[in-house]
Design an enzyme around this catalytic site. Structure first.
Site, PDB file in Angstrom:
ATOM      1  N   HIS A   1      30.210   6.706  17.062  1.00  0.00           N
ATOM      2  CA  HIS A   1      31.137   6.234  16.023  1.00  0.00           C
ATOM      3  C   HIS A   1      31.944   7.356  15.365  1.00  0.00           C
ATOM      4  O   HIS A   1      33.166   7.340  15.434  1.00  0.00           O
ATOM      5  CB  HIS A   1      30.384   5.446  14.943  1.00  0.00           C
ATOM      6  CG  HIS A   1      31.180   5.256  13.696  1.00  0.00           C
ATOM      7  ND1 HIS A   1      32.116   4.258  13.552  1.00  0.00           N
ATOM      8  CD2 HIS A   1      31.233   5.976  12.543  1.00  0.00           C
ATOM      9  CE1 HIS A   1      32.692   4.365  12.373  1.00  0.00           C
ATOM     10  NE2 HIS A   1      32.170   5.401  11.731  1.00  0.00           N
TER      11      HIS A   1
ATOM     12  N   HIS B   1      35.220  -9.951 -20.965  1.00  0.00           N
ATOM     13  CA  HIS B   1      36.637 -10.223 -20.728  1.00  0.00           C
ATOM     14  C   HIS B   1      37.569  -9.271 -21.481  1.00  0.00           C
ATOM     15  O   HIS B   1      38.769  -9.470 -21.475  1.00  0.00           O
ATOM     16  CB  HIS B   1      36.963 -11.675 -21.107  1.00  0.00           C
ATOM     17  CG  HIS B   1      36.504 -12.662 -20.072  1.00  0.00           C
ATOM     18  ND1 HIS B   1      35.211 -12.676 -19.605  1.00  0.00           N
ATOM     19  CD2 HIS B   1      37.155 -13.645 -19.409  1.00  0.00           C
ATOM     20  CE1 HIS B   1      35.098 -13.641 -18.703  1.00  0.00           C
ATOM     21  NE2 HIS B   1      36.258 -14.236 -18.560  1.00  0.00           N
TER      22      HIS B   1
ATOM     23  N   HIS C   1      36.584   9.973  15.147  1.00  0.00           N
ATOM     24  CA  HIS C   1      35.871   8.789  15.638  1.00  0.00           C
ATOM     25  C   HIS C   1      36.287   8.489  17.076  1.00  0.00           C
ATOM     26  O   HIS C   1      37.261   7.774  17.306  1.00  0.00           O
ATOM     27  CB  HIS C   1      36.192   7.603  14.740  1.00  0.00           C
ATOM     28  CG  HIS C   1      35.823   7.821  13.305  1.00  0.00           C
ATOM     29  ND1 HIS C   1      36.566   8.607  12.448  1.00  0.00           N
ATOM     30  CD2 HIS C   1      34.765   7.379  12.579  1.00  0.00           C
ATOM     31  CE1 HIS C   1      35.987   8.631  11.252  1.00  0.00           C
ATOM     32  NE2 HIS C   1      34.885   7.889  11.309  1.00  0.00           N
TER      33      HIS C   1
ATOM     34  N   GLU D   1      40.965 -11.958  -6.214  1.00  0.00           N
ATOM     35  CA  GLU D   1      41.789 -10.837  -6.701  1.00  0.00           C
ATOM     36  C   GLU D   1      41.941  -9.734  -5.658  1.00  0.00           C
ATOM     37  O   GLU D   1      43.021  -9.185  -5.461  1.00  0.00           O
ATOM     38  CB  GLU D   1      41.187 -10.246  -7.982  1.00  0.00           C
ATOM     39  CG  GLU D   1      41.200 -11.174  -9.191  1.00  0.00           C
ATOM     40  CD  GLU D   1      40.002 -12.116  -9.201  1.00  0.00           C
ATOM     41  OE1 GLU D   1      39.133 -12.025  -8.297  1.00  0.00           O
ATOM     42  OE2 GLU D   1      39.934 -12.964 -10.125  1.00  0.00           O
TER      43      GLU D   1
HETATM   44  C1  LIG Z   1      35.307   0.147   2.323  1.00  0.00           C
HETATM   45  C2  LIG Z   1      34.709   1.115   3.262  1.00  0.00           C
HETATM   46  N1  LIG Z   1      33.387   1.360   3.184  1.00  0.00           N
HETATM   47  C3  LIG Z   1      32.819   2.270   3.998  1.00  0.00           C
HETATM   48  C4  LIG Z   1      33.561   2.959   4.896  1.00  0.00           C
HETATM   49  C5  LIG Z   1      32.918   4.026   5.781  1.00  0.00           C
HETATM   50  N2  LIG Z   1      32.869   3.525   7.155  1.00  0.00           N
HETATM   51  C6  LIG Z   1      33.768   3.882   8.063  1.00  0.00           C
HETATM   52  S1  LIG Z   1      33.578   3.071   9.513  1.00  0.00           S
HETATM   53  C7  LIG Z   1      32.245   2.228   8.914  1.00  0.00           C
HETATM   54  C8  LIG Z   1      31.547   1.194   9.711  1.00  0.00           C
HETATM   55  C9  LIG Z   1      31.660   1.381  11.157  1.00  0.00           C
HETATM   56  O1  LIG Z   1      31.376   0.200  11.831  1.00  0.00           O
HETATM   57  P1  LIG Z   1      32.501  -0.715  12.417  1.00  0.00           P
HETATM   58  O2  LIG Z   1      33.371  -1.178  11.348  1.00  0.00           O
HETATM   59  O3  LIG Z   1      31.843  -1.734  13.232  1.00  0.00           O
HETATM   60  O4  LIG Z   1      33.351   0.263  13.294  1.00  0.00           O
HETATM   61  P2  LIG Z   1      32.978   0.834  14.728  1.00  0.00           P
HETATM   62  O5  LIG Z   1      32.018   1.943  14.512  1.00  0.00           O
HETATM   63  O6  LIG Z   1      32.412  -0.264  15.526  1.00  0.00           O
HETATM   64  O7  LIG Z   1      34.278   1.306  15.193  1.00  0.00           O
HETATM   65  C10 LIG Z   1      31.975   2.598   7.603  1.00  0.00           C
HETATM   66  C11 LIG Z   1      30.857   2.067   6.813  1.00  0.00           C
HETATM   67  C12 LIG Z   1      34.941   2.671   4.958  1.00  0.00           C
HETATM   68  N3  LIG Z   1      35.755   3.293   5.799  1.00  0.00           N
HETATM   69  N4  LIG Z   1      35.469   1.735   4.137  1.00  0.00           N
END
Ligand SMILES: Cc1ncc(C[n+]2csc(CCOP(=O)(O)OP(=O)(O)O)c2C)c(N)n1
Ligand SMILES: [Mg+2]
Length: 678
Positions: free
Chosen positions: A265, A477, A29, A415
């Site tokens: 990204h 439950h 990334h 939780e």
């Molecule tokens: C719980 C979870 N769901 C999905 C992902 C996969 N994932 C990685 S980054 C991301 C989103 C990226 O957007 P952002 O958080 O704004 O990060 P940016 O690209 O701006 O760095 C996702 C959906 C993850 N890492 N964790």
């Protein structure tokens, strides 16, 4: 604030180390480190207190990269500031055996405080660290002797703030007025699918203000170093509330074709685009992984700064130790993670004459006995402490307005947030955290439990109402698949004690385990108390499984293996079988994981390979029990959802009874004698 050339080159060094590492790994990334480099540069060169030569210095600020996908940002900083992470380590990004895995892993790379990647968790961890830090401050600080004064600083992204767990944790942090917590929100308005306009247009500032946070804005996080510096200074001077600094940045900053797009990204920019970005930002095209000498020297000032900061703190601690020697010893012991001398002495033993006792109630007594000796034990429940029996009676309340020193935490009905907070507390150190809820709602915290297991956090989960024994509340439950599901998780110990004495042993095992979390799975209903002499014989209970009652001559025809409330069922079945002349052995198996750690000789003494007739008894999914009953054995369990009725009736209807176990044992034996499979 000087916007000088060296600072800009330092920022570009972070950017292109990250870009080059992703390019070399052919995955990763790049965009987020490019956008966050200016903020990270300021924090790591001017504001954070840490010592690269001693990443574990207990007085350090804790830095949490909640958006763990931006790992190269952190690895670049760790290398540049002089942690034990080389340029070659960066070149090995994402490779087998490297110290630079795809997402940061605590305990694997020096300077990484928590394992992050599953979005939202890191912010929850930061809240937990801030709570642990407050607990430590209240316990140890004395006027003129503030040995606990560090901050918790988190970076989080759009995705972090979209996740529900972030809302739970942020709401708790605001309520608790955690002034030692500062979170920076990378407001780049891009996620994987594109613009945040696709799914996230809320007023984040308003939302956090409503939680009780102080909210600041930086309009230009790409170039306005002075603006960012003053926001950091305001945030760091706030002591009454947590602060969210919303920093508007550009993902992929400097990349002519990918900046401000989702393309920056999660994939390498590509050779051509890397060249264009370097050109755009005035960076030499080659070599890759360029760290100019003056930039390195500038970053490495962190070493002298850190050494000095640690020395100042150590002098402070020395003065503290002279003034408060007993407290200083306690501090050292707790930060080290050692339990106090004689901590087990107060743990009660329960006599069968005391009558039937729910294991949740026994747990409450044991918890209180331990808490009296172990001041670092702190925790609570997600609004279920009367039912989970998890109040430390002498513990006081952990509330912003309460008398300082409280150890009973009200997590609220949160939780998942609780799970992440517990991990943050454990990673902070000085506190052994526990969290409670109904076993059924362990599902709501599973992602955090998994991270506790992955990080090896000493966290204790108190999960009560562990089966259809819940009764009238019905299938919503009543846990069924939860034991099997949690047992499938590596490095989590799942302990389901059969009675009050096994419960005492379970707590002891949980606290003694420093390498990972333990889930205590406890009954709502009363269970007969087993003779302590049987439970503790040969340390059996601590070995995860042991022979509770044997066939008269120690040569059973059939093994009945059970956990928790079904141990009593197995004992009754054994009697029924004896009446019919079938010698049976009852094995109580509170913890599979502990049993698996025993040497083969012990395991085979408990479950002799020469006895293939085996029946497991557990009021839950039979999934997994074949491991112990083998191909020719059988499992009495529940492979459907429960029902709403008085508990006794459900047990009967679903066949978790001594008679059903007896019949099953007989048919297993008959089939084996005939040479057919059941
Ligand atoms: C719980 C979870 N769901 C999905 C992902 C996969 N994932 C990685 S980054 C991301 C989103 C990226 O957007 P952002 O958080 O704004 O990060 P940016 O690209 O701006 O760095 C996702 C959906 C993850 N890492 N964790
Ligand atoms: Mg984003």
């Amino acid at each position: 604030m000087e916007n000088n050339a060296l600072a800009l080159r330092a920022i570009n060094t972070i950017r292109f180390l990250s870009v080059d590492a992703v390019q070399k790994a052919k995955s990763g990334h790049p965009g987020t480190p490019m956008g966050l480099a200016p903020l990270a540069y300021l924090l790591w060169t001017k504001y954070l207190r840490y010592n690269p030569a001693n990443p574990d210095w207990t007085g350090r600020d804790r830095f949490v990269l909640s958006c763990g996908h931006a790992s190269m940002l952190l690895y670049s900083l760790l290398h540049l500031t002089g942690f034990d992470l080389t340029l070659d380590d960066l070149r090995e990004f994402r490779q087998w055996g490297s110290r630079t895995p795809g997402h940061p892993e605590a305990g694997h790379t020096p300077g990484v405080e928590v394992t992050t990647g599953p979005l939202g968790q890191g912010l929850g961890n930061a809240v937990g660290m801030a709570m642990a830090s407050r607990i430590m401050a209240q316990r140890f600080n004395r006027p003129g002797h503030e040995i606990v004064s560090h901050r918790i600083v988190a970076l989080c992204s759009d995705g972090d703030l979209m996740e529900g767990i972030a809302s739970e944790a942020a709401s708790l942090a605001g309520f608790q007025r955690l002034g030692n917590l500062v979170a920076f929100y990378d407001d780049n308005r891009i996620t994987i699918e594109g613009s945040t306009d696709l799914a996230f247009r809320e007023d984040t500032a308003g939302r956090f203000r409503a939680y009780g946070w102080n909210v600041l804005h930086v309009a230009d996080g790409n170039t306005d170093l002075a603006g960012m510096a003053s926001a950091i200074e305001v945030a760091f001077s706030e002591r009454e509330r947590p602060t969210l600094v919303i920093v508007r940045t550009s993902i992929g900053y400097g990349s002519p074709n990918k900046q401000d797009t989702a393309a920056a990204h999660g994939a390498p920019l590509g050779e051509a685009e890397v060249a264009l970005a370097k050109e755009r930002l005035g960076w030499p095209a080659t070599p890759a992984f360029l760290v100019p000498d003056d930039v390195l020297a500038h970053f490495r000032e962190a070493l002298t700064r850190g050494e000095k900061a640690e020395k100042v703190w150590r002098m402070k601690f020395a003065a503290y130790a002279a003034a408060f020697p007993a407290l200083a010893l306690e501090w050292e012991r707790r930060m080290w993670g050692d339990l106090p001398e004689g901590w087990v002495e107060g743990i009660p033993t329960f006599s069968p004459e005391a009558g039937a006792t729910a294991t949740r109630s026994a747990s409450g007594k044991v918890l209180n006995a331990i808490a009296a000796k172990v001041p670092e034990l702190a925790g609570g429940s997600a609004d279920l402490s009367p039912s989970t029996d998890t109040v430390i009676k002498i513990g006081g309340e952990f509330l912003p307005d309460a008398e300082p020193g409280g150890r009973n935490i009200h997590f609220g009905v949160r939780e998942h947030g609780m799970g992440a907070v517990l991990n943050g507390m454990a990673r902070h150190g000085g506190v052994i955290p526990y969290g409670a809820t109904f076993f059924i709602f362990s599902d709501y915290m599973r992602p955090s439990i998994r991270l506790a297991a992955l990080m090896g956090c000493r966290v204790v989960y108190v999960f009560t109402h562990d089966s259809i024994g819940v009764g009238e509340d019905g299938p919503t439950h009543e846990p069924v698949e939860h034991l099997a599901s949690l047992r499938a998780m590596p490095n989590l110990n799942v302990v389901r004690p059969a009675d009050a004495n096994e419960t005492a042993a379970a707590w002891r095992m949980a606290l003694e385990r420093t390498t990972g979390p333990t889930a205590l799975v406890l009954s709502r209903q009363k269970l007969p108390i087993l003779p302590p002499s049987s439970v503790y014989r040969g340390d059996g209970v601590y070995r995860g499984a042991y022979v509770l009652e044997d066939a008269g001559d120690g040569r059973p025809d059939v093994l009945l293996i059970a956990s928790g409330s079904e141990v009593s069922v197995a004992l009754a079945a054994r009697k029924l079988l004896a009446e019919e002349g079938v010698p049976a052995r009852v094995v109580s198996m509170p913890c599979w994981e502990r049993f698996e750690e025993q040497e083969a000789g012990y395991r085979e003494a408990v479950l002799p390979p020469s006895v293939p007739a085996r029946v497991s008894v557990e009021a839950g999914s039979t999934f997994g029990w074949r491991r112990y009953v083998g191909d020719r054995g059988a499992s009495v369990g529940i492979d459907r959802f429960g029902a709403s009725a008085p508990a006794e009736r459900i047990f009967r209807e679903l066949g978790i009874t001594p008679e059903a176990v007896r019949d099953r044992a007989k048919s297993v034996l008959a089939a084996i004698r005939k040479g057919v499979r059941t």
